[in-house]
Scaffold this active site. Structure first.
Site, mmCIF file in Angstrom:
data_model
loop_
_atom_site.group_PDB
_atom_site.id
_atom_site.type_symbol
_atom_site.label_atom_id
_atom_site.label_comp_id
_atom_site.label_asym_id
_atom_site.label_seq_id
_atom_site.Cartn_x
_atom_site.Cartn_y
_atom_site.Cartn_z
ATOM 1 N N LYS A 184 0.863 -1.189 0.000
ATOM 2 C CA LYS A 184 0.000 0.000 0.000
ATOM 3 C C LYS A 184 0.895 1.233 0.000
ATOM 4 O O LYS A 184 1.464 1.594 1.032
ATOM 5 C CB LYS A 184 -0.932 0.035 1.217
ATOM 6 C CG LYS A 184 -2.045 1.062 0.984
ATOM 7 C CD LYS A 184 -2.436 1.862 2.176
ATOM 8 C CE LYS A 184 -1.683 3.087 2.506
ATOM 9 N NZ LYS A 184 -1.820 4.237 1.629
ATOM 10 N N GLY A 237 6.688 5.280 8.178
ATOM 11 C CA GLY A 237 5.813 6.447 8.274
ATOM 12 C C GLY A 237 6.014 7.135 9.602
ATOM 13 O O GLY A 237 7.046 6.953 10.256
ATOM 14 N N GLU A 257 9.778 1.675 10.599
ATOM 15 C CA GLU A 257 10.744 2.745 10.345
ATOM 16 C C GLU A 257 9.995 4.053 10.520
ATOM 17 O O GLU A 257 9.163 4.409 9.690
ATOM 18 C CB GLU A 257 11.289 2.624 8.924
ATOM 19 C CG GLU A 257 12.014 1.320 8.643
ATOM 20 C CD GLU A 257 13.344 1.213 9.362
ATOM 21 O OE1 GLU A 257 13.944 2.257 9.672
ATOM 22 O OE2 GLU A 257 13.780 0.079 9.631
ATOM 23 N N LEU A 258 10.280 4.770 11.606
ATOM 24 C CA LEU A 258 9.448 5.931 11.945
ATOM 25 C C LEU A 258 10.251 7.240 11.837
ATOM 26 O O LEU A 258 11.182 7.306 11.054
ATOM 27 C CB LEU A 258 8.849 5.714 13.341
ATOM 28 C CG LEU A 258 8.149 4.345 13.517
ATOM 29 C CD1 LEU A 258 7.640 4.167 14.939
ATOM 30 C CD2 LEU A 258 7.004 4.159 12.528
ATOM 31 N N CYS A 291 13.128 11.636 6.910
ATOM 32 C CA CYS A 291 13.221 11.195 8.307
ATOM 33 C C CYS A 291 14.581 11.527 8.903
ATOM 34 O O CYS A 291 14.724 11.632 10.111
ATOM 35 C CB CYS A 291 12.945 9.700 8.402
ATOM 36 S SG CYS A 291 14.014 8.716 7.356
ATOM 37 N N GLU A 385 8.889 15.989 15.574
ATOM 38 C CA GLU A 385 9.510 15.925 14.246
ATOM 39 C C GLU A 385 8.913 17.021 13.376
ATOM 40 O O GLU A 385 7.699 17.036 13.143
ATOM 41 C CB GLU A 385 9.237 14.550 13.617
ATOM 42 C CG GLU A 385 9.834 14.415 12.243
ATOM 43 C CD GLU A 385 9.505 13.082 11.578
ATOM 44 O OE1 GLU A 385 8.373 12.594 11.738
ATOM 45 O OE2 GLU A 385 10.390 12.542 10.890
HETATM 46 P P1 NAD Z 1 2.174 8.679 7.509
HETATM 47 O O1 NAD Z 1 2.454 7.989 8.786
HETATM 48 O O2 NAD Z 1 1.120 9.714 7.473
HETATM 49 O O3 NAD Z 1 1.775 7.621 6.376
HETATM 50 C C1 NAD Z 1 2.611 6.551 6.031
HETATM 51 C C2 NAD Z 1 1.783 5.473 5.362
HETATM 52 O O4 NAD Z 1 0.888 4.924 6.325
HETATM 53 C C3 NAD Z 1 0.910 5.962 4.211
HETATM 54 O O5 NAD Z 1 0.911 5.001 3.193
HETATM 55 C C4 NAD Z 1 -0.466 6.069 4.860
HETATM 56 O O6 NAD Z 1 -1.522 5.964 3.948
HETATM 57 C C5 NAD Z 1 -0.432 4.881 5.792
HETATM 58 N N1 NAD Z 1 -1.392 4.929 6.895
HETATM 59 C C6 NAD Z 1 -1.961 6.011 7.457
HETATM 60 N N2 NAD Z 1 -2.807 5.624 8.453
HETATM 61 C C7 NAD Z 1 -2.739 4.278 8.527
HETATM 62 C C8 NAD Z 1 -3.363 3.294 9.357
HETATM 63 N N3 NAD Z 1 -4.219 3.628 10.312
HETATM 64 N N4 NAD Z 1 -3.048 1.991 9.156
HETATM 65 C C9 NAD Z 1 -2.165 1.635 8.212
HETATM 66 N N5 NAD Z 1 -1.560 2.526 7.380
HETATM 67 C C10 NAD Z 1 -1.841 3.831 7.537
HETATM 68 O O7 NAD Z 1 3.569 9.273 7.019
HETATM 69 P P2 NAD Z 1 3.878 10.226 5.786
HETATM 70 O O8 NAD Z 1 3.362 11.593 6.076
HETATM 71 O O9 NAD Z 1 3.523 9.582 4.495
HETATM 72 O O10 NAD Z 1 5.486 10.219 5.883
HETATM 73 C C11 NAD Z 1 6.169 10.971 6.798
HETATM 74 C C12 NAD Z 1 6.648 10.175 7.989
HETATM 75 O O11 NAD Z 1 7.376 9.025 7.587
HETATM 76 C C13 NAD Z 1 7.622 10.979 8.832
HETATM 77 O O12 NAD Z 1 7.349 10.800 10.181
HETATM 78 C C14 NAD Z 1 8.970 10.390 8.478
HETATM 79 O O13 NAD Z 1 9.975 10.561 9.446
HETATM 80 C C15 NAD Z 1 8.612 8.963 8.296
HETATM 81 N N6 NAD Z 1 9.637 8.295 7.498
HETATM 82 C C16 NAD Z 1 10.478 7.422 8.132
HETATM 83 C C17 NAD Z 1 11.502 6.815 7.403
HETATM 84 C C18 NAD Z 1 12.432 5.832 8.042
HETATM 85 O O14 NAD Z 1 13.011 5.044 7.307
HETATM 86 N N7 NAD Z 1 12.612 5.850 9.351
HETATM 87 C C19 NAD Z 1 11.654 7.107 6.048
HETATM 88 C C20 NAD Z 1 10.783 8.011 5.460
HETATM 89 C C21 NAD Z 1 9.777 8.594 6.187
#
Ligand code: NAD
Length: 487
Positions: A184, A237, A257-258, A291, A385
């Site tokens: 997804k 995410g 990975e957050l 991130c 963040e």
């Molecule tokens: P997000 O958490 O809003 O979304 C990430 C993914 O999760 C999307 O595909 C979204 O549709 C899905 N999602 C949302 N709600 C969900 C639920 N209830 N159940 C399952 N899936 C769900 O993040 P974003 O805004 O797309 O990305 C930014 C975040 O990602 C930042 O916090 C960033 O630090 C983090 N990030 C971490 C890394 C890493 O490797 N540590 C890399 C890139 C981004």
């Protein structure tokens, strides 16, 4: 404007499972964050679609044709080669549906080529060992070994900020490990994920082992995480979403990975120019939507003026503009809401005493690279963040106090330390509670083969190709109880 920046690609359908492209009603429009124009349309999958996709992949993995390791290796090597051939098209897609200026999008495609190639090479490491049954009396007359076996169906969920490489980091290790994958992608950047799926099919990955189900997080994402036939969830995410995912996944295996909040420590004997240039690169790339983005810079008081001056000069040189222009350094944020959030965090800090040295300006989805000092304790810019182009610079007098401060933060992904003294570098590096410390660079550095992840709110487990393959495979034992020799 470069040619690749204008490239478009239309998928054969809006989703893919059970070996076929699908269309759904309703559908999801994908918008260019720069101007709100529709770049493409994909499926807005339902919970029922997710169920069909997961069951199809589960069936292929459990009862479908075997997919020998040598074929996995060859398919992924072909995929890496195809990615090189299609690099312009991928860079165009990454840039148009995402936030990256075309130059950065091209770099992401190069990284993804490495990620897929490294995954292919992991085929050689899918090996086990014989077991030391002779070590204890209980093992007498036993002989056995373990092999590395796939976990089964991996549910992969990715964010918008690296639309290709973060997809590759989940899908390619899962496939080489012998799993099936249901992906997804982020709702903002599904086209790149669908293009990557097409590439995998063209490279010879069995069509029934992969599925892509675009849609919204709360619907499709949650359904995928909670599906009983999904054996493992690999999620990248934000922390809040990750917490919801972990709760829904229950006892399933998860890799998380957050977020981060990118600390950098500049010690008194550091090369200030080098530190300042790296801070500017690390804080403002992808408009801070990374991130690993540099968010907090702690600088020895005697270097503070020089560092701030150079950071501000370099920041003012950055070109904020259209993603398609090869000269652009900083593009838009992902949507108005994200830019407005960053604006409100900066405004709050300024109201409470923060000093603006550059930026602090918004126009639609664009937020200008912003350098602040005197950000008050308690500001969200310090503890949460930011995920936007804002850096706070803080002079310090005591290294111990800085280490305590960084370790007290809720995130702990990667950090950087600048110094010309090896002992100081190692001392600070060893004491910081983060997933990685880069010496004489910021934490915004990664190669795709290294273990990647953090402590505290930054995640659970490690990605990075060999580590993801380990996480996505498990040892399975076969043991023989020999008939004891008579007498
Ligand atoms: P997000 O958490 O809003 O979304 C990430 C993914 O999760 C999307 O595909 C979204 O549709 C899905 N999602 C949302 N709600 C969900 C639920 N209830 N159940 C399952 N899936 C769900 O993040 P974003 O805004 O797309 O990305 C930014 C975040 O990602 C930042 O916090 C960033 O630090 C983090 N990030 C971490 C890394 C890493 O490797 N540590 C890399 C890139 C981004």
């Amino acid at each position: 404007m470069s040619e690749s920046a204008t490239q478009t690609w239309t998928p054969a359908g809006g989703a893919f499972w059970a070996g076929r492209w699908r269309t759904t009603t309703p559908s999801l429009d994908v918008l260019d964050p720069e101007n709100g124009r529709v770049v493409g349309t994909v499926a807005d999958c339902s919970v029922a679609d997710v169920d069909l996709a997961v069951r199809a992949v589960a069936q292929a993995v459990l009862t479908g044709d075997p997919w020998p390791v040598w074929q996995r290796r060859e398919a992924l090597h072909r995929a890496a080669a195809l990615l090189v051939e299609r690099q312009d098209s991928f860079a165009g897609l990454v840039s148009r549906e995402g936030c990256k200026p075309i130059r950065d999008a091209r770099r992401e495609v190069q990284r993804a080529v490495d990620t897929v190639r490294l995954s292919a090479e992991q085929a050689d490491r899918l090996e086990g060992r014989t077991l030391p049954f002779g070590d204890t009396p209980r093992g007498e007359n036993w002989l056995g070994w373990y092999t590395r076996e796939p976990v089964g169906v991996v549910g992969a969920i990715t964010p918008f900020n690296d639309p290709l490489n973060l997809v590759a980091h989940k899908v390619a290790p899962a496939l080489v490990g012998g799993n099936g994958v249901v992906l997804k992608p982020a709702e903002q950047t599904p086209l790149t994920a669908l293009a990557f799926l097409q590439l995998l099919l063209d490279a010879g990955v069995p069509a029934d082992r992969v599925a892509v189900v675009p849609g919204r997080g709360a619907g499709v994402g949650a359904a995928l995480v909670g599906h009983p036939r999904v054996d493992m969830v690999s999620f990248t995410g934000g922390y809040a979403t990750g917490t919801a995912v972990a709760a829904r996944a229950g006892a399933k295996k998860t890799l998380m990975e957050l977020g981060g909040n990118g600390a950098v420590v500049v010690l008194p004997d550091a090369d200030v120019r080098r530190a300042a240039d790296a801070v500017v690169d690390g804080a403002f790339g992808n408009a801070g939507q990374n991130c690993l983005s540099v968010q907090r810079v702690f600088v020895a008081r005697e270097l503070a003026d020089a560092l701030i001056e150079r950071v501000v000069d370099r920041t003012n040189e950055l070109v904020v503009g259209s993603k398609a222009d090869a000269r652009t350094d900083v593009g838009p944020m992902v949507d108005d809401r994200a830019a407005e959030r960053v604006e409100s965090w900066v405004d709050d800090a300024v109201r409470d005493g923060a000093v603006v040295h550059a930026g602090a300006k918004r126009d639609g989805t664009y937020y200008w690279p912003t350098v602040l000092t005197s950000v008050p304790a308690g500001a969200r810019l310090l503890s949460e963040e930011v995920f936007g182009p804002v850096v706070s610079i803080e002079p310090f007098d005591s290294v111990d106090a800085v280490v305590t401060e960084v370790n007290g933060l809720e995130y702990g992904l990667q950090a950087g330390v600048f110094t010309s003294d090896l002992d100081s570098a190692l001392d600070v590096a060893q004491r910081l509670r983060v997933g990685a410390v880069m010496i004489n660079d910021t934490g915004d550095f990664r190669i795709d083969a290294m273990p990647f992840g953090g402590s505290k709110r930054s995640g659970v487990g490690r990605e990075g190709v060999p580590f993801a393959v380990d996480a996505m495979t498990e040892p399975k034992i076969i043991a023989i109880h020999r008939t004891p020799r008579p007498g």
